[in-house]
Design a protein around this motif. Structure first.
Motif: not given
Length: 174
Positions: A37, A39, A20, A23, A16-17, A47, A27
């Protein structure tokens, strides 16, 4: 970086990107999709770039295995006999990755295992064996050519991680 059947399992690697906060908010749900998973940062495209980088790694490993299986097959050996030896070799090389990464980040390439000159001599042997057994030498010739460029630029005495300089150079499209 997971096939559909792996989603929700420990084998699923999901990168993931982006923001934040997004996310963090999701999460727990994202982690339920895969134990791997991760980040990577705020850049939305990171990502996807990691995914493509791993695809390049995957194809390089698989093509190396296929080259070896073809070479051994020409001598009457089964690929299944080669597989455990290949796996051990892949594990050995995987053990070098962290050290190579440090060298790349530091911009210094000591010859810890051997020099590019030494690797190039082994590449020459692989090309010769492939061609003498009637197996395509195209892949090992390409790798040897890259190493030759590094040697021509004075990197022959450096460790193999110095080959990064060849991969960093753009090549004009054909």
């Amino acid at each position: 970086m997971a096939i559909p059947q792996a989603i929700g399992t420990a084998e699923a690697v999901i990168l993931h990107s982006g923001p934040r906060a997004a996310f963090d908010r999701y999460e727990p749900v994202l982690r339920s999709l895969g134990a791997g998973t991760t980040y990577l940062g705020e850049d939305h495209g990171l990502s996807s770039l990691y995914d493509v980088a791993v695809l390049g790694l995957m194809w390089s490993i698989l093509n190396g295995f296929l080259q070896g299986a073809a070479l051994l097959g020409a001598a009457g050996e089964e690929a299944t006999a080669f597989a455990p030896i290949a796996r051990t070799g892949i594990g050995t090389v995987a053990g070098w990755v962290a050290g190579y990464a440090r060298q790349i980040d530091d911009g210094a390439y000591p010859a810890l295992d051997s020099t590019i000159d030494t690797h190039r001599a082994a590449m020459e042997h692989l090309v010769h064996e492939s061609e003498s057994l009637g197996v395509s030498g195209e892949l090992p010739r390409f790798v040897r050519e890259l190493a030759g460029r590094a040697v021509a630029e004075g990197r022959g005495g450096d460790g193999y991680a110095a080959m990064i300089e060849q991969f960093r150079k753009p090549v004009s499209p054909r």
